[in-house]
Design a protein around this motif. Structure first.
Motif, mmCIF file in Angstrom:
data_model
loop_
_atom_site.group_PDB
_atom_site.id
_atom_site.type_symbol
_atom_site.label_atom_id
_atom_site.label_comp_id
_atom_site.label_asym_id
_atom_site.label_seq_id
_atom_site.Cartn_x
_atom_site.Cartn_y
_atom_site.Cartn_z
ATOM 1 N N ARG A 82 43.566 60.899 50.816
ATOM 2 C CA ARG A 82 42.295 61.582 49.984
ATOM 3 C C ARG A 82 41.513 62.152 51.141
ATOM 4 N N GLY A 83 41.812 61.726 52.442
ATOM 5 C CA GLY A 83 40.936 61.972 53.778
ATOM 6 C C GLY A 83 39.710 61.455 54.050
ATOM 7 N N ASN A 84 39.480 60.215 53.241
ATOM 8 C CA ASN A 84 38.060 59.651 53.263
ATOM 9 C C ASN A 84 38.315 57.960 53.556
ATOM 10 N N PRO A 85 38.863 57.651 54.985
ATOM 11 C CA PRO A 85 39.307 56.215 55.182
ATOM 12 C C PRO A 85 38.042 55.469 55.215
ATOM 13 N N GLN A 86 36.696 55.858 54.936
ATOM 14 C CA GLN A 86 35.774 54.886 55.020
ATOM 15 C C GLN A 86 35.242 54.391 53.693
ATOM 16 N N LEU A 87 36.043 54.737 52.696
ATOM 17 C CA LEU A 87 35.862 54.230 51.290
ATOM 18 C C LEU A 87 36.012 52.438 51.372
ATOM 19 N N LYS A 88 35.060 52.004 50.698
ATOM 20 C CA LYS A 88 34.889 50.681 50.474
ATOM 21 C C LYS A 88 36.026 50.220 49.251
ATOM 22 N N LEU A 89 36.621 49.028 49.085
ATOM 23 C CA LEU A 89 37.294 48.404 48.330
ATOM 24 C C LEU A 89 36.510 47.588 47.426
ATOM 25 N N LEU A 90 36.554 47.445 46.237
ATOM 26 C CA LEU A 90 36.022 46.598 45.149
ATOM 27 C C LEU A 90 37.397 46.107 44.296
ATOM 28 N N VAL A 91 37.721 44.988 44.576
ATOM 29 C CA VAL A 91 38.922 44.245 43.779
ATOM 30 C C VAL A 91 38.294 43.229 42.912
ATOM 31 N N THR A 92 38.944 43.609 41.639
ATOM 32 C CA THR A 92 38.374 42.390 40.786
ATOM 33 C C THR A 92 39.848 42.381 39.715
ATOM 34 N N HIS A 93 39.670 41.499 38.968
ATOM 35 C CA HIS A 93 41.077 40.799 37.955
ATOM 36 C C HIS A 93 40.598 41.049 36.490
ATOM 37 N N SER A 94 41.722 41.562 35.811
ATOM 38 C CA SER A 94 41.532 41.493 34.242
ATOM 39 C C SER A 94 41.516 40.064 33.714
ATOM 40 N N HIS A 95 42.117 38.878 34.596
ATOM 41 C CA HIS A 95 42.197 37.460 34.062
ATOM 42 C C HIS A 95 42.647 36.790 35.464
ATOM 43 N N SER A 96 42.678 35.424 35.218
ATOM 44 C CA SER A 96 42.940 34.651 36.599
ATOM 45 C C SER A 96 44.439 34.222 36.582
ATOM 46 N N HIS A 97 45.316 34.611 35.688
ATOM 47 C CA HIS A 97 46.811 34.310 35.915
ATOM 48 C C HIS A 97 47.330 34.949 37.209
ATOM 49 N N GLY A 98 48.349 34.073 37.679
ATOM 50 C CA GLY A 98 48.812 34.336 39.096
ATOM 51 C C GLY A 98 49.391 35.747 39.233
ATOM 52 N N ASP A 99 50.107 36.194 38.363
ATOM 53 C CA ASP A 99 50.617 37.561 38.261
ATOM 54 C C ASP A 99 49.610 38.767 38.391
ATOM 55 N N HIS A 100 48.250 38.408 38.445
ATOM 56 C CA HIS A 100 47.283 39.544 38.470
ATOM 57 C C HIS A 100 46.540 39.306 39.732
ATOM 58 N N PRO A 153 37.931 44.243 56.521
ATOM 59 C CA PRO A 153 36.647 45.067 56.424
ATOM 60 C C PRO A 153 36.645 46.048 55.477
ATOM 61 N N GLY A 154 35.322 45.876 54.914
ATOM 62 C CA GLY A 154 35.017 47.048 53.690
ATOM 63 C C GLY A 154 35.618 46.850 52.418
ATOM 64 N N VAL A 155 36.225 45.480 52.253
ATOM 65 C CA VAL A 155 36.788 44.983 50.948
ATOM 66 C C VAL A 155 36.028 43.900 50.343
ATOM 67 N N THR A 156 35.432 44.162 49.039
ATOM 68 C CA THR A 156 34.848 42.940 48.267
ATOM 69 C C THR A 156 35.881 42.464 47.501
ATOM 70 N N LEU A 157 36.234 41.315 47.464
ATOM 71 C CA LEU A 157 37.083 40.687 46.714
ATOM 72 C C LEU A 157 36.446 39.579 45.439
ATOM 73 N N VAL A 158 36.579 39.869 44.452
ATOM 74 C CA VAL A 158 35.848 39.279 43.496
ATOM 75 C C VAL A 158 36.911 38.077 42.762
ATOM 76 N N GLU A 159 36.943 37.077 43.419
ATOM 77 C CA GLU A 159 37.945 36.085 43.061
ATOM 78 C C GLU A 159 37.825 35.817 41.525
ATOM 79 N N PRO A 160 38.686 35.488 40.787
ATOM 80 C CA PRO A 160 38.740 35.138 39.430
ATOM 81 C C PRO A 160 38.537 33.595 39.244
ATOM 82 N N ASN A 161 37.691 33.342 38.076
ATOM 83 C CA ASN A 161 37.361 31.947 37.692
ATOM 84 C C ASN A 161 38.584 31.463 37.086
#
Length: 151
Positions: free
Chosen positions: A113-131, A142-150
């Motif tokens: 897409r030509g925009n390598p500066q994009l930040k990443l926000l990672v979330t989960h539909s639920h906490s099962h291991g396959d997700h 760098p540039g990644v926000t990982l929202v760990e599942p509960n």
């Protein structure tokens, strides 16, 4: 295209349709409905399918599916591009980046897409291991926000 992220949208194909204004166009819906996903193989030792199937729904929306030869559950992941951030829903069922390069696959989509500066926000539909097993590939990058599942 403006996107809104909220709890009501965290779930499978509903997420894709809710976040994508273009989904109201019947042609786009048929494109997803008629998509034939790689189904797997009788002999995964000789199978040459990629570990991740990438489906471009529209300019800003991708659906990724893990190969059944990498993990029998073959989970789906959703990648939604905004102006400053890429929203990623779920990271798949395999931690090993050599076997299942989910982070690198998404980085390639960003580079295309030509925009390598994009930040990443990672979330989960639920906490099962396959997700969430692929979280290790995003953790600490760098540039990644990982929202760990509960659990």
């Amino acid at each position: 295209m403006a996107r809104c992220i909220g709890p009501a949208m965290l779930g499978g194909v509903a997420l894709l349709f809710t976040l994508n204004a273009a989904a109201s166009d019947a042609g786009d819906l048929r494109q997803l409905r008629d998509k034939v996903w790689i189904h797997g193989a009788e002999d995964c030792e000789t199978n040459r399918d990629p570990p991740l199937e990438v489906f471009r729904f529209d300019a800003d929306t991708y659906v990724l599916r893990q190969s059944k030869c990498v993990n029998w559950e073959a989970p789906f992941m959703y990648v939604l591009f905004g102006q400053n951030t890429v929203f990623i829903q779920d990271t798949g069922a395999t931690e090993d980046a050599a076997q299942f390069p989910v982070y690198e696959t998404i980085r390639k989509l960003i580079q295309e897409r030509g925009n390598p500066q994009l930040k990443l926000l990672v979330t989960h539909s639920h906490s099962h291991g396959d997700h969430r097993a692929g979280d290790a590939q995003f953790r600490g990058k760098p540039g990644v926000t990982l929202v760990e599942p509960n659990n």
